[in-house]
Scaffold this motif. Structure first.
Motif, PDB file in Angstrom:
ATOM      1  N   THR A  80      -3.062  -1.399  -2.719  1.00  0.00           N
ATOM      2  CA  THR A  80      -3.543  -0.448  -2.527  1.00  0.00           C
ATOM      3  C   THR A  80      -3.137   0.566  -2.239  1.00  0.00           C
ATOM      4  OG1 THR A  80      -4.122  -1.162  -0.067  1.00  0.00           O
ATOM      5  CG2 THR A  80      -5.700  -1.959  -1.877  1.00  0.00           C
ATOM      6  N   SER A  81      -4.432   2.212  -2.338  1.00  0.00           N
ATOM      7  CA  SER A  81      -3.033   3.319  -2.068  1.00  0.00           C
ATOM      8  C   SER A  81      -4.200   3.726  -1.666  1.00  0.00           C
ATOM      9  CB  SER A  81      -2.327   3.618  -3.229  1.00  0.00           C
ATOM     10  OG  SER A  81      -3.222   4.188  -5.303  1.00  0.00           O
ATOM     11  N   THR A  82      -3.968   5.347  -0.609  1.00  0.00           N
ATOM     12  CA  THR A  82      -5.251   6.060  -0.195  1.00  0.00           C
ATOM     13  C   THR A  82      -4.588   7.276  -0.770  1.00  0.00           C
ATOM     14  OG1 THR A  82      -4.060   6.326   2.071  1.00  0.00           O
ATOM     15  CG2 THR A  82      -6.300   4.505   2.095  1.00  0.00           C
ATOM     16  N   LEU A 116      -9.572   6.258  -2.981  1.00  0.00           N
ATOM     17  CA  LEU A 116      -8.780   5.087  -2.359  1.00  0.00           C
ATOM     18  C   LEU A 116      -8.721   3.887  -3.846  1.00  0.00           C
ATOM     19  CD1 LEU A 116      -8.397   2.902  -0.426  1.00  0.00           C
ATOM     20  CD2 LEU A 116     -11.104   2.396  -0.341  1.00  0.00           C
ATOM     21  N   THR A 120      -7.335   0.301  -6.121  1.00  0.00           N
ATOM     22  CA  THR A 120      -7.001  -0.525  -5.880  1.00  0.00           C
ATOM     23  C   THR A 120      -6.309  -0.825  -7.405  1.00  0.00           C
ATOM     24  OG1 THR A 120      -8.942  -1.594  -4.880  1.00  0.00           O
ATOM     25  CG2 THR A 120      -7.783  -3.254  -6.220  1.00  0.00           C
ATOM     26  N   HIS A 121      -4.565  -1.925  -7.062  1.00  0.00           N
ATOM     27  CA  HIS A 121      -4.057  -1.572  -8.195  1.00  0.00           C
ATOM     28  C   HIS A 121      -4.016  -2.784  -8.666  1.00  0.00           C
ATOM     29  CE1 HIS A 121      -2.250   2.731  -7.632  1.00  0.00           C
ATOM     30  NE2 HIS A 121      -2.551   2.439  -6.482  1.00  0.00           N
ATOM     31  N   THR A 142       0.944  -1.271  -0.354  1.00  0.00           N
ATOM     32  CA  THR A 142      -0.270  -0.234  -0.055  1.00  0.00           C
ATOM     33  C   THR A 142       1.011   1.105   0.237  1.00  0.00           C
ATOM     34  OG1 THR A 142      -1.965   0.597   1.477  1.00  0.00           O
ATOM     35  CG2 THR A 142      -0.084   0.315   2.555  1.00  0.00           C
TER      36      THR A 142
END
Length: 300
Positions: free
Chosen positions: A211-213, A203, A205-206, A141
């Motif tokens: 994930t990244s925020t 938010l 999803t890759h 993340t």
């Protein structure tokens, strides 16, 4: 290489024009802008003619550098590519996927080289970090906070209509995605919600499940200006380093890389218009997600 400059604002003058004027392998041959008086003033500053017709400047150059609002840029870029002119564009490539597709299709048909200027990707500290971090892999993340406060009396961008209208998502978001995507992979899902002002939270999803925020604002209180960009994973914690050198220096690197593409006859630059389109796709999805009500509302 003869470059025509499209745009007359602070970014056009202090980054694009300054770098083109200083580069040993480029000639700035003219300026076009939506405001003829400002175009004339910038042209005089660099000792080149001001053009009052877009196509006339396209005809006079080998490559275009564009520092205009994204919707205006997309139209000029598509016309320039159709005319066989190489493209040195700014972020975001466009404000819609359809406009981004027009630029990509025109560049592909004409076979021109293209580079989109995401500033950090051309600063050695950041570019080196991206390469090393992507190669290491194993990232679960990332957390990104980018709070700017540009609508202040002393800001050269405070009167930018497109930034006021489209906010941090479209202005800062491309810079963030240009770092996230090569490390975590393509975005496959977007959730977004708004905060006060132009504050937006994403938010993402890759590919592969990472994930990244991302939290972005252009109109944060001056006391709340902040920046953090952190990756977490199997190799621990890594922070994107601060970049040295100004944007004009980075733009000079972008010029170098575009010229290298032209010299080699290759059309596979990692930040070409196809990557620019990928970024626009994520931003457009986030714009749509902001309007969707998919949260659970709690009541007492």
């Amino acid at each position: 290489m003869r470059f025509g400059l499209f745009g007359t604002g602070h970014w056009a003058a202090e980054t694009h024009a300054a770098a083109l004027d200083a580069h040993p392998r480029t000639d700035l041959v003219g300026v076009w802008g939506r405001n003829p008086d400002r175009a004339a003033a910038l042209a005089r500053r660099y000792g080149v003619p001001a053009f009052d017709d877009v196509d006339a400047l396209i005809e006079a150059c080998d490559a275009v550098a564009v520092a205009l609002p994204p919707d205006v840029q997309a139209e000029i870029a598509a016309r320039a590519a159709t005319a066989g002119r190489h493209l040195l564009l700014d972020k975001p490539l466009a404000l819609t996927v359809a406009d981004a597709d027009r630029v990509v299709d025109a560049a592909a048909r004409s076979g021109v080289a293209s580079v989109v200027f995401f500033t950090g990707r051309y600063q050695p500290e950041v570019a080196g970090f991206i390469a090393a971090t992507a190669a290491a892999g194993g990232w679960h993340t990332a957390n990104v906070v980018r709070f700017a406060s540009i609508f202040q009396p002393d800001s050269p961008y405070g009167q930018s209509p497109w930034r006021r209208q489209h906010g941090a998502l479209w202005d800062i978001g491309p810079h963030v995605l240009a770092i996230l995507l090569p490390i975590l992979g393509r975005v496959t899902r977007v959730v977004a919600t708004d905060g006060p002002g132009d504050l937006v939270h994403l938010l993402l999803t890759h590919d592969g499940g990472a994930t990244s925020t991302v939290s972005l604002a252009l109109d944060a209180p001056p006391e709340a200006v902040a920046g953090e960009f952190v990756f977490y994973g199997d190799n621990g914690i890594e922070r994107v380093p601060a970049a040295g050198g100004g944007p004009a220096t980075a733009f000079g690197v972008a010029i170098d890389q575009l010229l290298a593409e032209i010299d080699a006859g290759t059309r596979d630059h990692r930040c070409d218009v196809r990557f620019g389109r990928e970024v626009v796709t994520v931003l457009a999805a986030a714009e749509t997600a902001r309007t969707q009500t998919n949260a659970v509302t709690l009541t007492s």
